[in-house]
Design a protein around this motif. Structure first.
Motif, short mmCIF file in Angstrom:
data_model
loop_
_atom_site.label_atom_id
_atom_site.label_comp_id
_atom_site.label_asym_id
_atom_site.label_seq_id
_atom_site.Cartn_x
_atom_site.Cartn_y
_atom_site.Cartn_z
N GLN A 1 13.14 15.97 -14.30
CA GLN A 1 12.54 17.20 -14.87
C GLN A 1 11.57 17.85 -13.88
O GLN A 1 11.10 18.97 -14.11
N TRP A 2 11.26 17.11 -12.78
CA TRP A 2 10.44 17.69 -11.70
C TRP A 2 11.27 17.63 -10.42
O TRP A 2 11.17 16.66 -9.65
N PRO A 3 12.15 18.62 -10.19
CA PRO A 3 13.11 18.55 -9.07
C PRO A 3 12.44 18.31 -7.71
O PRO A 3 12.99 17.57 -6.89
N THR A 4 11.27 18.90 -7.49
CA THR A 4 10.60 18.70 -6.20
C THR A 4 10.19 17.24 -6.03
O THR A 4 10.31 16.66 -4.95
N LEU A 5 9.70 16.65 -7.11
CA LEU A 5 9.26 15.25 -7.05
C LEU A 5 10.46 14.32 -6.95
O LEU A 5 10.41 13.28 -6.30
N LYS A 6 11.54 14.71 -7.61
CA LYS A 6 12.77 13.90 -7.53
C LYS A 6 13.27 13.86 -6.07
O LYS A 6 13.63 12.81 -5.55
N ARG A 7 13.25 15.04 -5.44
CA ARG A 7 13.70 15.10 -4.04
C ARG A 7 12.77 14.28 -3.14
O ARG A 7 13.21 13.59 -2.23
N PHE A 8 11.47 14.36 -3.43
CA PHE A 8 10.49 13.56 -2.66
C PHE A 8 10.81 12.07 -2.83
O PHE A 8 10.85 11.31 -1.86
N HIS A 9 11.07 11.67 -4.07
CA HIS A 9 11.37 10.26 -4.37
C HIS A 9 12.61 9.81 -3.60
O HIS A 9 12.65 8.73 -3.02
N GLU A 10 13.62 10.68 -3.56
CA GLU A 10 14.86 10.35 -2.84
C GLU A 10 14.60 10.25 -1.32
O GLU A 10 15.12 9.37 -0.66
N ARG A 11 13.76 11.21 -0.85
CA ARG A 11 13.47 11.26 0.59
C ARG A 11 12.74 9.98 1.05
O ARG A 11 13.09 9.37 2.04
N ILE A 12 11.72 9.60 0.29
CA ILE A 12 10.95 8.40 0.68
C ILE A 12 11.80 7.15 0.45
O ILE A 12 11.77 6.21 1.24
N GLY A 13 12.58 7.17 -0.63
CA GLY A 13 13.43 6.02 -0.95
C GLY A 13 14.50 5.76 0.11
O GLY A 13 14.98 4.63 0.25
N ALA A 14 14.88 6.81 0.84
CA ALA A 14 15.93 6.68 1.85
C ALA A 14 15.38 6.17 3.19
O ALA A 14 16.16 5.85 4.09
N ARG A 15 14.06 6.11 3.34
CA ARG A 15 13.49 5.62 4.61
C ARG A 15 13.80 4.13 4.76
O ARG A 15 13.64 3.36 3.79
N PRO A 16 14.20 3.72 5.94
CA PRO A 16 14.58 2.32 6.13
C PRO A 16 13.52 1.31 5.68
O PRO A 16 13.83 0.28 5.10
N HIS A 17 12.24 1.63 5.93
CA HIS A 17 11.19 0.66 5.56
C HIS A 17 10.99 0.58 4.05
O HIS A 17 10.57 -0.45 3.52
N THR A 18 11.30 1.67 3.35
CA THR A 18 11.21 1.62 1.88
C THR A 18 12.32 0.72 1.35
O THR A 18 12.07 -0.15 0.50
N THR A 19 13.53 0.93 1.87
CA THR A 19 14.67 0.13 1.43
C THR A 19 14.42 -1.35 1.71
O THR A 19 14.67 -2.21 0.87
N GLU A 20 13.90 -1.61 2.90
CA GLU A 20 13.61 -2.99 3.32
C GLU A 20 12.60 -3.64 2.36
O GLU A 20 12.80 -4.78 1.93
N ALA A 21 11.57 -2.90 2.01
CA ALA A 21 10.54 -3.43 1.12
C ALA A 21 11.10 -3.69 -0.28
O ALA A 21 10.83 -4.72 -0.90
N LEU A 22 11.91 -2.74 -0.77
CA LEU A 22 12.52 -2.90 -2.11
C LEU A 22 13.42 -4.13 -2.14
O LEU A 22 13.42 -4.89 -3.11
N LYS A 23 14.15 -4.33 -1.04
CA LYS A 23 15.04 -5.49 -0.97
C LYS A 23 14.23 -6.79 -0.91
O LYS A 23 14.55 -7.77 -1.57
N ALA A 24 13.18 -6.76 -0.12
CA ALA A 24 12.34 -7.97 0.02
C ALA A 24 11.72 -8.36 -1.32
O ALA A 24 11.49 -9.53 -1.60
N GLU A 25 11.46 -7.38 -2.18
CA GLU A 25 10.87 -7.67 -3.50
C GLU A 25 11.93 -8.05 -4.53
O GLU A 25 11.62 -8.44 -5.65
N GLY A 26 13.21 -7.84 -4.14
CA GLY A 26 14.29 -8.15 -5.07
C GLY A 26 14.54 -7.04 -6.08
O GLY A 26 15.23 -7.21 -7.07
N VAL A 27 13.93 -5.86 -5.82
CA VAL A 27 14.09 -4.72 -6.73
C VAL A 27 15.41 -4.01 -6.44
O VAL A 27 16.02 -3.39 -7.31
N LEU A 28 15.83 -4.08 -5.17
CA LEU A 28 17.08 -3.46 -4.73
C LEU A 28 17.95 -4.56 -4.15
O LEU A 28 17.47 -5.37 -3.36
N LYS A 29 19.21 -4.56 -4.55
CA LYS A 29 20.10 -5.62 -4.05
C LYS A 29 20.67 -5.20 -2.70
O LYS A 29 20.85 -4.05 -2.42
#
Ligand SMILES: N[C@@H](CCC(=O)N[C@@H](CS)C(=O)NCC(=O)O)C(=O)O
Length: 201
Positions: free
Chosen positions: A173-201
């Protein structure tokens, strides 16, 4: 350095920031129920406040509070430019963002994760909505919260927006924030951290 975390909790921001800063650290998970760390300690003895993030420093001190821990991480490697230099107006702007995310957004989510009444949850949703409505306007066409420079405020905002899916709050419902979330989520270090926590497989 040791970063104590609860998977997917606000400590994710520091997990990402440490990786963005290129700092070597040990990630230590805390069991929400038993309060034991996965390296065999009683977490409440490490941080008597009982919450994450807690950053165990090499000199034995333990640093807590997102706003402080994130700036501490940024200051360990100024070359990574995760925070403007201390004392500059830009640094106060970063602190303004960190404080806003911490007290106006992060903490507003808490009742949605707990066994609270429907009224309390409704109040929390309305509060978050008001703050995210404002934030959507404030983000405008910026790439990151501080403009074109990624700072430690960005993984913190990513982390709290990420909670939307767990509490049935549609960030779309907040398209700008959704795009921000996708942008930060796509950064390699974000993905790495999510995987290390077991939040992302
Ligand atoms: N004032 C603290 C609050 C940190 C906080 O709310 N941590 C939560 C996770 S996001 C926590 O560890 N809660 C304890 C629990 O869930 O057992 C800060 O900003 O660092």
């Amino acid at each position: 350095m040791k970063l104590y975390i609860l998977p997917g909790a606000c400590s994710l921001a520091s997990n990402v920031a440490l990786r963005e800063a290129g700092i070597k650290f040990d990630l230590v998970k805390v069991d929400r129920k038993t309060r034991r760390t996965d390296d065999g300690m009683d977490f409440d003895e490490i941080n008597s406040k009982g919450y994450v993030p807690a950053l165990g420093l090499d000199n034995g001190e333990v640093l807590t509070e997102n706003v402080t821990v994130l700036q501490y991480i940024a200051d360990r490697n100024p070359a990574a430019k995760l925070a403007p230099p201390a004392g500059t107006m830009e640094r106060y702007r970063l602190q303004e963002w960190l404080s806003f995310i911490n007290s106006e957004v992060h903490k507003a989510f808490s009742p949605l994760f707990q066994d609270t009444s429907a009224d309390t949850k409704q109040y929390a949703r309305a509060y978050i909505t008001k703050r995210l409505n404002w934030l959507q306007g404030a983000m405008g066409s910026k790439t990151f919260l501080m403009g074109e420079q990624y700072t430690v405020a960005d993984p913190y905002l990513f982390t709290v927006l990420n909670w939307g899916r767990f509490v049935d709050l549609d960030i779309g419902q907040w398209p700008t924030l959704k795009r921000f979330h996708e942008r930060i989520g796509a950064r390699p270090h974000t993905t790495e951290a999510l995987k290390a926590e077991g939040v992302l497989k």
